[in-house]
Write a protein that holds these residues in place. Structure first.
Motif, short mmCIF file in Angstrom:
data_model
loop_
_atom_site.label_atom_id
_atom_site.label_comp_id
_atom_site.label_asym_id
_atom_site.label_seq_id
_atom_site.Cartn_x
_atom_site.Cartn_y
_atom_site.Cartn_z
N ALA A 1 6.60 -18.29 1.02
CA ALA A 1 7.39 -17.07 0.93
C ALA A 1 6.68 -15.91 1.62
O ALA A 1 5.45 -15.80 1.58
N GLY A 2 7.46 -15.03 2.24
CA GLY A 2 6.92 -13.78 2.75
C GLY A 2 6.90 -12.76 1.62
O GLY A 2 7.69 -12.82 0.68
N PHE A 3 5.98 -11.80 1.70
CA PHE A 3 5.76 -10.83 0.63
C PHE A 3 6.12 -9.43 1.11
O PHE A 3 5.71 -9.01 2.19
N ARG A 4 6.91 -8.70 0.30
CA ARG A 4 7.31 -7.34 0.64
C ARG A 4 7.04 -6.42 -0.57
O ARG A 4 7.26 -6.80 -1.70
N GLN A 5 6.61 -5.19 -0.29
CA GLN A 5 6.44 -4.20 -1.34
C GLN A 5 6.42 -2.82 -0.69
O GLN A 5 5.70 -2.60 0.28
N VAL A 6 7.24 -1.90 -1.22
CA VAL A 6 7.30 -0.55 -0.65
C VAL A 6 6.78 0.51 -1.62
O VAL A 6 6.73 1.68 -1.28
N GLY A 7 6.39 0.10 -2.83
CA GLY A 7 5.84 1.06 -3.78
C GLY A 7 6.89 1.78 -4.60
O GLY A 7 6.59 2.82 -5.19
N ALA A 8 8.11 1.25 -4.65
CA ALA A 8 9.18 1.82 -5.47
C ALA A 8 10.09 0.66 -5.87
O ALA A 8 10.90 0.20 -5.08
N GLY A 9 9.94 0.21 -7.12
CA GLY A 9 10.67 -0.97 -7.56
C GLY A 9 12.17 -0.83 -7.50
O GLY A 9 12.88 -1.77 -7.13
N ALA A 10 12.69 0.34 -7.87
CA ALA A 10 14.14 0.55 -7.82
C ALA A 10 14.66 0.42 -6.40
O ALA A 10 15.72 -0.17 -6.16
#
Length: 279
Positions: free
Chosen positions: A192-201
């Motif tokens: 899987a590729g991993f994504r995170q922008v620092g805002a769960g909503a």
């Protein structure tokens, strides 16, 4: 699409009215936040916990939202990140509000932050509005009324294989660090590729719009989760049971949401690191 039959407290008109009002509240709060964002170096900032901050921008935005929602729907409860739970004790519906999700991004001048307004009723997320003031994007949904971004219908992806998927994974201090890293390791080991922008909503809104294939978090509070879960349900996605085992709404819980083909597989791969169960 989910049926409103299981939500006796709200009919279709009631949901539509709440959706329109929530969009107006999110836009008003977003406008105020943009003004603060332009002069964020002047904000007074308090630290609530480890890497957890709040400013007068958060508080002002929540006050704006409350001033619109409370008089419009006095029979509903109101659960705000900054002000807690208020309203009728036996309210059949509760607004779950994060006036500024991604506060750290906001304070640092990073653009990934949003306003999140969700409504929980009949044991389910039934209204969701996530507004991104910087990009001018408003994601909106209500049970049985579909999901849109700026008025255009949206849907989750049909990705079925982890080695083709981009998965958002959130972490906070309520989740054991070793459990989080173990779960993430298992997911990445499956391709899987991993994504995170620092805002769960905002990540949940991206799942509903097909920009990310799924999102998983070991514990998510309702003001961050409810709006996005409503969006994903109406966008054709699948969810784990957010309040399984009799958890309270105010306490929140673990969740996995996204492409129906992926949710069960992610749950199986991450195992006990996210103690959720299928809805």
């Amino acid at each position: 699409m989910p049926s409103t039959d299981r939500i006796p407290a709200l009919d279709r008109d009631g949901l539509a009215q709440r959706l329109a009002t929530a969009k107006a509240a999110a836009t008003a709060a977003g406008d105020a936040l943009l003004a603060h964002y332009a002069r964020r170096d002047r904000l007074v900032i308090d630290q609530k916990g480890v890497n957890d901050f709040v400013s007068q921008a958060d508080r002002e935005a929540e006050d704006i939202i409350a001033a619109i929602l409370r008089p419009a729907f006095p029979q509903d409860g109101f659960l705000g990140e900054e002000t807690g739970l208020s309203g009728p004790e036996a309210a059949a519906a509760v607004w779950c509000v994060d006036p500024l999700d991604g506060t750290t991004n906001f304070l640092k001048g990073a653009h990934n932050w949003c306003v999140s307004i969700g409504l929980w009723a009949g044991g389910a997320p039934v209204v969701g509005v996530i507004h991104d003031p910087v990009r001018g994007e408003t994601f909106a949904a209500a049970a049985g009324l579909g999901a849109t971004m700026n008025g255009t219908p949206i849907s989750v992806t049909a990705i079925a294989a982890l080695d083709q998927a981009a998965i958002g994974v959130g972490h906070n201090r309520r989740v054991d660090v070793d459990a989080f890293t173990l779960g993430l390791n298992r997911l990445l080991s499956r391709g899987a590729g991993f994504r995170q922008v620092g805002a769960g909503a905002l990540m949940l809104a991206y799942v509903a719009a097909g920009r990310v294939d799924a999102y998983a978090e070991g514990h998510m509070l309702p003001w961050d989760a409810v709006a996005g879960l409503a969006l994903i349900r109406e966008a054709g996605g699948a969810l784990t049971d957010y309040l399984a085992g009799g958890r309270s709404l105010t306490g929140g819980g673990p969740m996995i949401a996204g492409s129906p083909a992926l949710v069960a597989e992610i749950l199986a791969v991450m195992g006990e690191t996210i103690p959720a169960r299928l809805a």
